[in-house]
Motif scaffolding. Structure first.
Motif, PDB file in Angstrom:
ATOM      1  N   ALA A 127      74.191   4.009  -7.655  1.00  0.00           N
ATOM      2  CA  ALA A 127      74.086   5.253  -8.418  1.00  0.00           C
ATOM      3  C   ALA A 127      75.301   6.127  -8.149  1.00  0.00           C
ATOM      4  CB  ALA A 127      72.809   5.997  -8.042  1.00  0.00           C
ATOM      5  N   VAL A 177      74.502   9.717 -12.408  1.00  0.00           N
ATOM      6  CA  VAL A 177      73.090  10.044 -12.204  1.00  0.00           C
ATOM      7  C   VAL A 177      72.914  11.546 -11.961  1.00  0.00           C
ATOM      8  CG1 VAL A 177      71.129   9.676 -10.650  1.00  0.00           C
ATOM      9  CG2 VAL A 177      72.528   7.736 -11.376  1.00  0.00           C
ATOM     10  N   THR A 184      64.441   2.919 -11.168  1.00  0.00           N
ATOM     11  CA  THR A 184      64.835   2.114 -10.015  1.00  0.00           C
ATOM     12  C   THR A 184      63.641   1.387  -9.392  1.00  0.00           C
ATOM     13  OG1 THR A 184      64.695   4.096  -8.601  1.00  0.00           O
ATOM     14  CG2 THR A 184      66.848   3.527  -9.501  1.00  0.00           C
ATOM     15  N   CYS A 226      64.859   8.574 -13.203  1.00  0.00           N
ATOM     16  CA  CYS A 226      65.623   7.774 -12.243  1.00  0.00           C
ATOM     17  C   CYS A 226      64.694   7.044 -11.283  1.00  0.00           C
ATOM     18  CB  CYS A 226      66.585   8.659 -11.450  1.00  0.00           C
ATOM     19  SG  CYS A 226      67.904   9.403 -12.416  1.00  0.00           S
ATOM     20  N   TRP A 255      65.138  13.393 -13.090  1.00  0.00           N
ATOM     21  CA  TRP A 255      64.986  12.765 -11.778  1.00  0.00           C
ATOM     22  C   TRP A 255      63.810  11.793 -11.749  1.00  0.00           C
ATOM     23  CZ3 TRP A 255      68.209  11.734  -8.292  1.00  0.00           C
ATOM     24  CH2 TRP A 255      67.794  11.324  -7.017  1.00  0.00           C
ATOM     25  N   ASP A 268      69.926  14.011 -13.359  1.00  0.00           N
ATOM     26  CA  ASP A 268      69.176  14.925 -12.498  1.00  0.00           C
ATOM     27  C   ASP A 268      69.305  16.359 -13.000  1.00  0.00           C
ATOM     28  OD1 ASP A 268      67.799  16.037 -10.358  1.00  0.00           O
ATOM     29  OD2 ASP A 268      69.493  15.890  -8.976  1.00  0.00           O
ATOM     30  N   ASN A 272      72.786   8.775 -19.069  1.00  0.00           N
ATOM     31  CA  ASN A 272      72.748  10.238 -19.065  1.00  0.00           C
ATOM     32  C   ASN A 272      72.951  10.820 -20.459  1.00  0.00           C
ATOM     33  OD1 ASN A 272      75.773  10.445 -19.335  1.00  0.00           O
ATOM     34  ND2 ASN A 272      75.684   9.552 -17.291  1.00  0.00           N
ATOM     35  N   TYR A 306      76.592   9.521  -8.012  1.00  0.00           N
ATOM     36  CA  TYR A 306      76.029  10.886  -7.919  1.00  0.00           C
ATOM     37  C   TYR A 306      77.090  11.771  -7.290  1.00  0.00           C
ATOM     38  CZ  TYR A 306      72.425  14.482  -7.558  1.00  0.00           C
ATOM     39  OH  TYR A 306      71.697  15.629  -7.723  1.00  0.00           O
TER      40      TYR A 306
END
Length: 363
Positions: A354, A324, A340, A336, A333, A328, A253, A356
């Motif tokens: 993750a 994560v 993945t 991500c 996003w 986002d 991030n 989140y």
């Protein structure tokens, strides 16, 4: 032997038959050189890299080998000077960070004991999370080492632990860190390695005793485990021998805080001042550092490549992705999703966790 096709050269400094290729993404640079002891750290016509399109620069230097040091020298509209390879597999101990050099490595030389390790099923995981820097059971050390974790692996296995989660182990720019301010994402933290010859010899002896007690051959000697990257590989190797998966906690991030002039911050030497022009980052801060520019395909690929690199060269068994929700929040996003899906295609059995927790949404 003919020189390799530079358009197909992998990113970073990479050993190939006959020497090494170098490739770096610096789209706004006016010139990029690769320098090292092999050319007395000069910048001249012989060190100049070729533009190969897409903001990429590449070159081939014959005769280079494992352990050779190098840096990129980038000329741009804002400044000029040396830059570490953002994808360096290893950074030198001397000179030390941040004046360190990038180091060429042949990851294929490490003598893994298991050709393939299959991690436990996700619903059977018993995860032990640890911070290498504080894992120091020996009074001779004030900082934990990868070897200190190795020495506790049989104990963890006896407890029933079948996975360890290492808090971030990438090189960080401060004297002490929980690992969440890393900048050189492809290089293990040298502070977690043992460089003292006498201590290293004792560590290797104890590590070999652990391997032999588990019914496996010892490492050949100190030279096998001299550098931080191979000491980290040894930790993963010993864990696998004991049936323990290894999960890396990674921070995609943000990076930093703390960016020295040789870091990937303003890597293509754009005029400083506005962090939106820093190539890899935005002007948005997080946890003392800067949020990655997820909108930029070059940045997104850098992060995806980092994860696949850790699969390939360290044989880890999965990831825990830090915050994560922050990725986002700042437009990442798609990053991500691509990350993945790439990892799932490469290693379907691997673990993906993750974190989140959008605290900004809580009331």
């Amino acid at each position: 032997m003919p020189a390799p096709d530079l358009n197909r050269a992998p990113m970073g400094g990479t050993l190939v038959p006959g020497g090494a290729t170098f490739r770096v993404w610096a789209p706004r640079a006016s010139a990029v050189h690769v320098s090292g002891d092999f050319n007395d750290w000069r910048q001249d016509a012989g060190s100049l890299m070729s533009e190969i399109g897409g903001g990429h620069w590449a070159s081939f230097v014959p005769g280079l080998k494992d352990g050779d040091a190098y840096l990129f020298y980038v000329e741009g509209v804002g400044s000029f000077g040396f830059k570490r390879d953002p994808r360096a597999r290893l950074l030198s101990v001397q000179p030390s960070f941040p004046a360190c050099h990038s180091v060429l490595r042949d990851a294929g030389r490490f003598p893994w004991h298991l050709e393939r390790f299959v991690p436990p099923a996700f619903n059977d995981l018993v995860v032990y999370q640890l911070h290498v820097g504080t894992f120091a059971p020996h009074p001779e050390n004030t900082d934990g080492k990868f070897f200190d974790v190795i020495e506790r692996v049989p104990h963890l296995a006896a407890l029933g632990v079948n996975a360890i989660e290492l808090l971030p182990i990438q090189e960080f720019p401060t004297t002490f860190s929980m690992g969440y301010n890393g900048v050189d994402l492809y290089s293990p933290e040298n502070q977690y390695a043992e460089a003292n010859e006498a201590k290293l010899s004792r560590y290797v002896d104890r590590t070999n005793a652990i391997l032999q007690a588990a019914g496996h051959a010892p490492y050949a000697g100190v030279d096998t485990l001299r550098h931080s990257d191979d000491q980290l590989r040894a930790l993963i190797d010993v864990c696998h021998v004991h049936g323990i998966a290894v999960i890396f906690d990674v921070v995609y991030n943000h990076a930093g805080g703390g960016f020295d002039d040789k870091s990937l911050w303003f890597l293509d030497r754009e005029v400083p001042g506005d962090n939106n022009n820093s190539l890899y980052f935005t002007d948005q801060g997080w946890a003392g550092g800067l949020v990655f520019a997820f909108w930029n395909d070059g940045v997104k690929q850098f992060l995806i490549d980092n994860a696949t690199f850790l699969y390939e060269e360290y044989r880890i068994d999965g990831f825990r992705f830090d915050e994560v929700s922050v990725i986002d929040r700042f437009g990442g996003w798609t990053t991500c999703q691509d990350l993945t899906s790439t990892l799932r295609a490469q290693k379907p059995e691997a673990i993906q966790i993750a974190e989140y927790w959008p605290a900004y949404c809580l009331t």
